[in-house]
Scaffold this motif. Structure first.
Motif, PDB file in Angstrom:
ATOM      1  N   ILE A  43    -121.353 -15.175 120.335  1.00  0.00           N
ATOM      2  CA  ILE A  43    -120.692 -15.372 119.220  1.00  0.00           C
ATOM      3  C   ILE A  43    -119.383 -14.854 118.950  1.00  0.00           C
ATOM      4  N   LEU A  44    -119.494 -13.211 119.138  1.00  0.00           N
ATOM      5  CA  LEU A  44    -118.450 -12.608 119.077  1.00  0.00           C
ATOM      6  C   LEU A  44    -117.263 -12.996 120.050  1.00  0.00           C
ATOM      7  N   SER A  45    -117.557 -12.881 121.066  1.00  0.00           N
ATOM      8  CA  SER A  45    -116.736 -13.231 122.249  1.00  0.00           C
ATOM      9  C   SER A  45    -115.554 -14.680 121.777  1.00  0.00           C
ATOM     10  N   GLU A  46    -116.387 -15.718 121.058  1.00  0.00           N
ATOM     11  CA  GLU A  46    -115.625 -16.744 120.579  1.00  0.00           C
ATOM     12  C   GLU A  46    -114.877 -16.638 119.372  1.00  0.00           C
ATOM     13  N   SER A  68    -121.861  -3.428 120.197  1.00  0.00           N
ATOM     14  CA  SER A  68    -121.333  -2.451 121.370  1.00  0.00           C
ATOM     15  C   SER A  68    -120.503  -3.084 122.479  1.00  0.00           C
ATOM     16  N   GLY A  69    -119.564  -2.387 122.740  1.00  0.00           N
ATOM     17  CA  GLY A  69    -118.507  -2.752 123.739  1.00  0.00           C
ATOM     18  C   GLY A  69    -117.665  -3.783 123.285  1.00  0.00           C
ATOM     19  N   GLN A  70    -117.521  -4.264 122.037  1.00  0.00           N
ATOM     20  CA  GLN A  70    -116.475  -5.404 121.588  1.00  0.00           C
ATOM     21  C   GLN A  70    -115.100  -4.473 121.738  1.00  0.00           C
ATOM     22  N   GLN A  71    -114.096  -4.860 122.430  1.00  0.00           N
ATOM     23  CA  GLN A  71    -112.816  -4.393 122.438  1.00  0.00           C
ATOM     24  C   GLN A  71    -111.873  -4.994 121.423  1.00  0.00           C
ATOM     25  N   GLY A 102    -122.401   7.139 110.675  1.00  0.00           N
ATOM     26  CA  GLY A 102    -122.673   8.114 112.200  1.00  0.00           C
ATOM     27  C   GLY A 102    -123.194   6.885 112.945  1.00  0.00           C
ATOM     28  N   ARG A 103    -124.142   5.960 112.445  1.00  0.00           N
ATOM     29  CA  ARG A 103    -124.878   5.160 113.426  1.00  0.00           C
ATOM     30  C   ARG A 103    -123.624   4.004 113.720  1.00  0.00           C
ATOM     31  N   ILE A 104    -122.914   3.455 112.605  1.00  0.00           N
ATOM     32  CA  ILE A 104    -121.711   2.667 112.997  1.00  0.00           C
ATOM     33  C   ILE A 104    -120.849   3.204 113.786  1.00  0.00           C
ATOM     34  N   ALA A 105    -120.152   4.517 113.714  1.00  0.00           N
ATOM     35  CA  ALA A 105    -119.370   5.006 114.683  1.00  0.00           C
ATOM     36  C   ALA A 105    -119.789   5.102 115.925  1.00  0.00           C
ATOM     37  N   GLU A 106    -120.865   5.372 116.012  1.00  0.00           N
ATOM     38  CA  GLU A 106    -121.523   5.599 117.427  1.00  0.00           C
ATOM     39  C   GLU A 106    -121.794   4.061 118.345  1.00  0.00           C
ATOM     40  N   SER A 107    -122.167   3.147 117.459  1.00  0.00           N
ATOM     41  CA  SER A 107    -122.259   1.739 117.994  1.00  0.00           C
ATOM     42  C   SER A 107    -120.781   1.210 118.340  1.00  0.00           C
ATOM     43  N   LEU A 108    -119.445   1.769 117.905  1.00  0.00           N
ATOM     44  CA  LEU A 108    -118.406   1.075 118.089  1.00  0.00           C
ATOM     45  C   LEU A 108    -117.435   1.885 119.256  1.00  0.00           C
TER      46      LEU A 108
END
Length: 109
Positions: A43-46, A68-71, A102-108
């Protein structure tokens, strides 16, 4: 994914409206809301690189791994409300907020 009568997904219609507004020079900036419990790589890639409001972390059980990994260049705002206000632990509001941040920053990363 909710489908329309013409077969398109609802978020495709909303994206088309955002593009049209931009093409017509309408003032303001548009963005989308994507629930973290429904967000996945497909979904995010679209979804166009527009600002995203992402609720669903915390009490709703959304998984940050989906991000994770979303550029993406556009801002992402992840909302946590019930998870902060009604946490089932002995931590205070500030401690829970810091933990989620912290969890959000790490995931991004």
């Amino acid at each position: 994914r909710q489908k329309l009568a013409d077969g398109r997904a609802v978020f495709d219609l909303v994206q088309d409206l955002l593009r049209r507004a931009e093409e017509e020079g309408l003032p303001g900036t548009g963005g989308l809301v994507v629930g973290l419990t429904n967000a996945d790589e497909d979904i995010l890639s679209e979804i166009a690189d527009v600002p995203l409001l992402i609720p669903g972390l915390g009490a709703q059980g959304g998984d940050l791994a989906a991000l994770s990994g979303q550029q993406r260049a556009a801002p992402i705002l992840i909302n946590v409300s019930r998870g902060l206000m009604y946490g089932e632990d002995e931590k205070g509001f500030g401690d829970r907020a810091a933990e989620f941040a912290g969890r959000i920053a790490e995931s991004l990363e």
